[in-house]
Design a protein around this motif. Sequence first.
Motif, PDB file in Angstrom:
ATOM      1  N   SER A  38       0.857  -1.176   0.000  1.00 57.81           N
ATOM      2  CA  SER A  38       0.000   0.000   0.000  1.00 57.81           C
ATOM      3  C   SER A  38       0.900   1.234   0.000  1.00 57.81           C
ATOM      4  O   SER A  38       1.836   1.335   0.792  1.00 57.81           O
ATOM      5  CB  SER A  38      -0.903   0.027   1.233  1.00 57.81           C
ATOM      6  N   PHE A  39       0.623   2.165  -0.908  1.00 54.32           N
ATOM      7  CA  PHE A  39       1.473   3.348  -1.023  1.00 54.32           C
ATOM      8  C   PHE A  39       1.011   4.515  -0.156  1.00 54.32           C
ATOM      9  O   PHE A  39       1.660   5.555  -0.138  1.00 54.32           O
ATOM     10  CB  PHE A  39       1.511   3.811  -2.480  1.00 54.32           C
ATOM     11  N   ASP A  40      -0.084   4.362   0.561  1.00 55.65           N
ATOM     12  CA  ASP A  40      -0.692   5.508   1.258  1.00 55.65           C
ATOM     13  C   ASP A  40       0.279   6.193   2.215  1.00 55.65           C
ATOM     14  O   ASP A  40       0.434   7.423   2.193  1.00 55.65           O
ATOM     15  CB  ASP A  40      -1.938   5.058   2.025  1.00 55.65           C
ATOM     16  N   LYS A  41       0.946   5.408   3.061  1.00 52.74           N
ATOM     17  CA  LYS A  41       1.815   6.037   4.059  1.00 52.74           C
ATOM     18  C   LYS A  41       3.055   6.650   3.409  1.00 52.74           C
ATOM     19  O   LYS A  41       3.607   7.626   3.914  1.00 52.74           O
ATOM     20  CB  LYS A  41       2.213   5.047   5.145  1.00 52.74           C
ATOM     21  N   TYR A  42       3.468   6.111   2.279  1.00 48.59           N
ATOM     22  CA  TYR A  42       4.626   6.671   1.591  1.00 48.59           C
ATOM     23  C   TYR A  42       4.269   7.982   0.903  1.00 48.59           C
ATOM     24  O   TYR A  42       5.041   8.941   0.922  1.00 48.59           O
ATOM     25  CB  TYR A  42       5.183   5.648   0.599  1.00 48.59           C
ATOM     26  N   GLU A  43       3.099   8.023   0.298  1.00 46.63           N
ATOM     27  CA  GLU A  43       2.636   9.280  -0.290  1.00 46.63           C
ATOM     28  C   GLU A  43       2.490  10.356   0.778  1.00 46.63           C
ATOM     29  O   GLU A  43       2.860  11.512   0.568  1.00 46.63           O
ATOM     30  CB  GLU A  43       1.304   9.056  -1.007  1.00 46.63           C
TER      31      GLU A  43
END
Length: 250
Positions: free
Chosen positions: A228-233
């Motif tokens: 999941s890319f959410d926390k990286y974004e």
Amino acid sequence: MKIWAHRGCSQMYPENTLTAFEKAMNIPNLAGIELDIQLTSDGELVVIHDERVDRTTDGFGYVRDYSLKELKALHIYAGRMKSETIPTMKEVLELLAPELKKDLRLNIELKTSVYNYPGIEEKIVKLVGDMGLADSIVYSSFYPESLVKVHELEPTAKLGVLDDLLSNCLYKAIGLESLWDDIEKGSIALHPGGMHLDLPIEKLQNRTVRAWFGGHLYPEQPTGRLMSFDKYEAAGVTDVFLNEPEKYLN
């Protein structure tokens, strides 16, 4: 999130090989491919990550101690696949050139932080220029002096600072940008380890942040389990280097 192929499609195919790069170049909407370069004993640019050949080939010893002919005699195996050889940088550029002249980009990491290969910067900048691919290349390194040399050779070259910590990337980039009047402040990209995002997003000043997730380790998993890319974004990451880009874009 922009997705790059880390050493090509390196989860399913041998890393930094022509097969891994060919598979990657045909992925729709892939932002780019990442690879690593070193020099042979006779001064040839080759694409391999480790300073030693032991992990990825049937050979033993340091890349810098082999001639190109000797390196080409080593085999890279991957299960039932036929064996491959360590590619030269020219071979890779010839393979990727049709896509690089379109929208694909190539991140060339200069492996100069352990052994500072004399003349490697001059060789790669000249090769890229001779092939008319300069606009498609990002040069990165853990060793800032290599980026200094690349900039001196090609002032318009796009640069990326590598480090484990995001904070180290940022302060290296700021230091490099302070050396030159002909570079836009904030234009050097940051290439941190994806598990070491130790700065708040407001400190990044809208820089490009390409996070790498090396090896075949967490949080990437083979067989299709996706990150999941959410926390990286939320942390300011704009791009990721992944071993299984085909799972995200196909």
